[in-house]
Design an enzyme around this catalytic site. Structure first.
Site, mmCIF file in Angstrom:
data_model
loop_
_atom_site.group_PDB
_atom_site.id
_atom_site.type_symbol
_atom_site.label_atom_id
_atom_site.label_comp_id
_atom_site.label_asym_id
_atom_site.label_seq_id
_atom_site.Cartn_x
_atom_site.Cartn_y
_atom_site.Cartn_z
ATOM 1 N N SER A 149 -4.694 11.830 -14.695
ATOM 2 C CA SER A 149 -5.147 11.403 -13.906
ATOM 3 C C SER A 149 -6.136 13.473 -13.321
ATOM 4 O O SER A 149 -6.566 13.747 -14.777
ATOM 5 C CB SER A 149 -4.967 10.815 -12.091
ATOM 6 O OG SER A 149 -6.065 10.879 -11.287
ATOM 7 N N HIS A 192 -8.636 6.784 -15.522
ATOM 8 C CA HIS A 192 -9.003 6.307 -14.785
ATOM 9 C C HIS A 192 -10.903 5.573 -15.329
ATOM 10 O O HIS A 192 -11.777 4.676 -14.589
ATOM 11 C CB HIS A 192 -9.767 6.336 -13.238
ATOM 12 C CG HIS A 192 -8.813 6.985 -12.556
ATOM 13 N ND1 HIS A 192 -7.390 6.394 -11.958
ATOM 14 C CD2 HIS A 192 -8.677 7.956 -12.138
ATOM 15 C CE1 HIS A 192 -6.406 7.157 -11.516
ATOM 16 N NE2 HIS A 192 -7.395 8.117 -11.759
ATOM 17 N N GLU A 219 -6.090 3.779 -16.951
ATOM 18 C CA GLU A 219 -5.266 3.596 -16.361
ATOM 19 C C GLU A 219 -4.647 2.914 -17.054
ATOM 20 O O GLU A 219 -4.034 1.987 -18.357
ATOM 21 C CB GLU A 219 -5.561 3.124 -14.986
ATOM 22 C CG GLU A 219 -6.118 3.796 -14.199
ATOM 23 C CD GLU A 219 -6.675 3.384 -12.733
ATOM 24 O OE1 GLU A 219 -5.764 1.830 -12.742
ATOM 25 O OE2 GLU A 219 -7.788 3.684 -11.385
#
Lengths: 303, 303
Positions: A149, A192, A219
């Site tokens: 992330s 993402h 993800e």
């Protein structure tokens, strides 16, 4: 050499500054967020496998607003994966990134894992510090730098900064950038990716300077970068490569940054588990399904 | 003609079956959903402008589960835009699409507006009915067929069917298709595009047969298709064109449809308001910002 030949040579093999030959032996495991931490742990297992026989991983929670909870999750995961040494490095202020204590935690480390959170906290607190130098050294020694992330975005030389308030298709949304850690040379990494519909802002970002390759990671999916020359995809989602080198038009220089982006002639590759990508030539290579099954069998020892 | 020359000719000007010359005088206004219905109404205004001096629009709510509420919104909007005749066509069963009453509502109509909802309700209830024939006739006569959200998807010859349960990057997610109304020839249209992160499934859909051009439309954004030859973009978001004709590899034929897609070498164009696209040659053309301002001034009468 005549000018025309120089153009031909560039087309044959584009020369990009940081692709000039300086490489390291290490690998980067760059994860699109929400990787499995309790089940099969496919991606974290790959990180663990790369740490070596007496491996030591340092989980750096600097990006997170809830570092304790994250640390507990990763500690359990890496211990379950039988990593011999699992340490935590929390950095609450820039001063922490220059202490002897922090450097001691990183001593002998063969891998560093950057958790999610806010990528600006990562770069502002560890950029140009002894901790950052030590991370570079770990790469030089053949170790692993992993990030998920925000930790994935921070790998870029120039990184996108999250901007959930604006629509992704505005020029200004792709202009929100900051200098990253630069481990992933010549790439601009977004995470993402399918989940948050970020194709538009990645297109905007690479249209600004097509020298940089755009990479969007879904993800529970990772790209494993080897020596900054190639990467391979691992995980359940896809990795998207956006190459703007052949674009013919964009409105990115438009005075009104609130305008919607135009960008014509992008090359996009969608890669799934096992596929490889050559960063020098910007060419994808498939991995046939059969050879993947072979790999899986080898991994689980059932061949 | 020798085989090699035939290959060259195809590369110069690919011959796609329905691009063979048969066109109509009408236009399609294909909207990505959530178009403004109460403010400036930029897109609905464009529909209204195309209806002619004594225009008659028929709002067809067949797709919706809440047709009354939608009808009220569109009735107010089109009346505010001074459309002389605003009618409603609700079709609750396939039988309704073959009644004299329905045909009377469509008599003299210069435009039909298909609302959002479920695209399968549109095709299953009006496909191959007198209502459908009448819509084709309206196009032939130079009228407008407009559609938003499900009404946009249904314009395709083969349409994607919504599938919110699965991740967009699975092969199977791009395999959920049904025959559409076919007004937008050789195109496969997806809507709520950036908002719902649908790039992956559109890539999957066009990779299955690169003859079809993938078009993804953001919310409050429309493509205006003229004579099935060109389209222009209108609205706040972007329109994405995905051209798979130069792809070199995909795993779409993989036995396991639960696998994640791979597709290499796609050409993607991101278009914003004013940009045009030539459907025959698959080439985008920008509209310079200055000429847009001129258009805006002309529209608001302030030149």
């Amino acid at each position: 050499m005549d000018p025309r030949r120089k153009v031909e040579l560039f087309l044959e093999r584009p020369m990009r500054p940081s692709r000039s030959g300086a490489t390291h032996k290490g690998s980067l495991v760059i994860i699109g967020g929400h990787e499995d931490r309790t089940g099969e742990k496919l991606i974290l297992r790959e990180v663990a496998d790369r740490l070596g026989d007496d491996g030591k991983i340092v989980v750096c929670t600097v990006a997170s607003a809830e570092p304790d909870a994250l640390w507990e999750q990763y500690e359990s995961a890496f211990r379950a994966l039988k990593v011999p040494h699992v340490f935590r490095l929390d950095i609450e202020s820039r001063g922490d990134a220059a202490t002897e204590r922090s450097m001691r935690i990183l001593e002998g480390a063969t891998g560093v894992f950057l958790t999610g959170g806010d990528q600006l906290k990562i770069t502002s607190q560890i950029g140009d510090t002894p901790v950052y130098s030590r991370m570079q050294e770990i790469l030089q020694e053949g170790g692993v730098i992993a990030g998920t992330s925000a930790g994935a975005s921070a790998m870029s030389a120039t990184m996108l900064v999250a901007n959930n308030g604006d629509a992704s298709y505005r020029i200004k949304s792709s202009l929100l950038m900051a200098p990253g850690l630069g481990f992933a040379e010549d790439m601009l990494i977004d995470q993402h990716f399918a989940e948050r519909g970020r194709m538009a802002r990645l297109i905007g970002a690479v249209t600004q300077n097509p020298r940089v390759l755009g990479v969007g990671i879904d993800e529970d999916t990772a790209m494993i970068v080897e020596r900054n020359r190639t990467f391979q995809v691992l995980g359940v989602g896809a990795v998207y490569v956006v190459d703007a080198s052949k674009t013919t038009y964009s409105n990115i220089g438009d005075e009104d940054s609130d305008r919607t982006l135009s960008s014509f002639g992008l090359t996009v590759h969608m890669l799934s588990q096992g596929d490889r990508f050559d960063l020098d030539t910007r060419t994808p290579h498939p991995q046939p399904a059969e050879s993947m099954e072979r790999d899986e069998k080898r991994e689980t020892g059932t061949r």
